[in-house]
Design an enzyme around this catalytic site. Structure first.
Site, short mmCIF file in Angstrom:
data_model
loop_
_atom_site.label_atom_id
_atom_site.label_comp_id
_atom_site.label_asym_id
_atom_site.label_seq_id
_atom_site.Cartn_x
_atom_site.Cartn_y
_atom_site.Cartn_z
N PRO A 282 0.67 -1.13 -0.01
CA PRO A 282 -0.38 -0.44 -0.33
C PRO A 282 0.86 1.27 -0.27
O PRO A 282 1.67 1.64 1.08
CB PRO A 282 -0.71 -0.38 1.59
CG PRO A 282 -0.48 -1.88 1.79
CD PRO A 282 0.78 -1.58 1.34
N GLU A 283 0.77 1.74 -0.74
CA GLU A 283 1.40 3.79 -1.30
C GLU A 283 0.76 4.61 -0.57
O GLU A 283 -0.57 3.90 -0.38
CB GLU A 283 1.87 3.32 -2.79
CG GLU A 283 2.43 2.49 -3.00
CD GLU A 283 4.34 2.65 -3.03
OE1 GLU A 283 4.37 3.68 -1.88
OE2 GLU A 283 5.00 1.76 -3.01
#
Ligand SMILES: [Zn+2]
Length: 283
Positions: free
Chosen positions: A2-3
């Site tokens: 997850p960015e």
């Protein structure tokens, strides 16, 4: 992984729904990256405040309903999704059905916030304040928020100029600006027409300005797409894929650049894949 855009989209998916809720119960699963740092029972009865984000961390304030002794003082939970985590808020009390990878549940009067994390690099950590340890320690090395107005082109250029590392590596390090994870760093450099191998100290002021604008544009677009692919507030992994469909260099090694026809290349920089177009991106 997850960015920043996925984390922000996650935040938006539940922040308003959980605000004002009262904590009813806390359930811990297998250990996460760091221990919770407080007795789970001490969170019961607290009220959830406005959820904010800093870098890829979410801060969930949990205020005592009434002021009391120190152990009932202000504080909150600092949450991180690690490599494979996702947070989902369901309106029903989901505590009854617990999956193998569900390692944290915060049951509240408005629904249950659940961290699902197969690899368990994620974390939920109690801190008396966001600017006190341990939260402050974890957030200390983070660079500027990408949309912070204080991060002007001049500030950005001044931060890059003393460095001899490749500009792509500096973006990924996250200590000048947060949020430019691998896919977004590659795409922003393509958008700005900058060779990812260029050293920071060789980046001119106008090109630094262009790069900052490209990072912002890339992240804005990812936020838009992340929002549309997270309609069920369940799976944060889908959003990355939605953005990847639009990627112009990331994941396209060996294919023709859609702008100039040159072959997109993949190289390794600091053990991470960098994708770029030798035709469009200049030293
Ligand atoms: Zn090209």
């Amino acid at each position: 992984m997850p960015e920043l855009p996925e984390v922000e989209v996650t935040r938006r998916s539940f922040a308003e729904r959980i605000a004002g809720a009262r904590v009813l119960a806390v359930r811990l699963g297998s250990p996460l990256r760091w221990p919770l740092g407080c007795a789970p029972q001490s969170l019961v009865g607290r009220r959830v405040g406005a959820v904010t984000r800093r870098g890829k961390y979410l801060w969930l304030p949990l205020a005592p309903v009434e002021p009391g002794p120190p152990e009932r003082s202000d504080g909150g939970l600092l949450m991180h999704l690690g490599m494979s985590g996702s947070l989902a808020f369901s309106d029903t009390a989901a505590l009854a059905s617990v999956g193998k990878h569900d390692h944290f549940d915060l049951a509240t009067s408005r629904g249950t916030l659940r961290l699902t994390d197969p690899r368990r690099f994620g974390a939920v950590v109690w801190s008396p304040a966001i600017d006190a340890a341990p939260a402050a320690t974890l957030l200390a090395r983070l660079g500027a928020e990408p949309f912070d107005e204080a991060l002007t082109p001049a500030v950005f250029h001044a931060a890059l100029r003393p460095r001899r590392t490749a500009v792509k590596t500096a973006l990924l390090a996250g200590d000048i600006i947060v949020g430019a994870g691998n896919i977004y760093a590659c795409e922003a450099l393509f958008d700005a027409g900058i060779d990812p191998r260029l050293r920071c100290c060789q980046l001119s002021r106008p090109r630094a300005e262009r790069l900052l604008a490209s990072v912002r544009k890339t992240l804005s677009r990812a936020l838009e797409l992340g929002g549309s692919s997270l309609r069920d507030f369940r799976d944060t992994h889908g959003s990355d894929g939605a953005y990847q469909l639009e990627a112009r260099v990331y994941g396209r090694a060996g294919l023709a650049c859609e702008s100039c026809g040159a072959t997109v290349r993949r190289i390794l920089q600091g053990q991470r894949s960098t994708f770029f177009c030798p035709g469009c991106q200049k030293r």
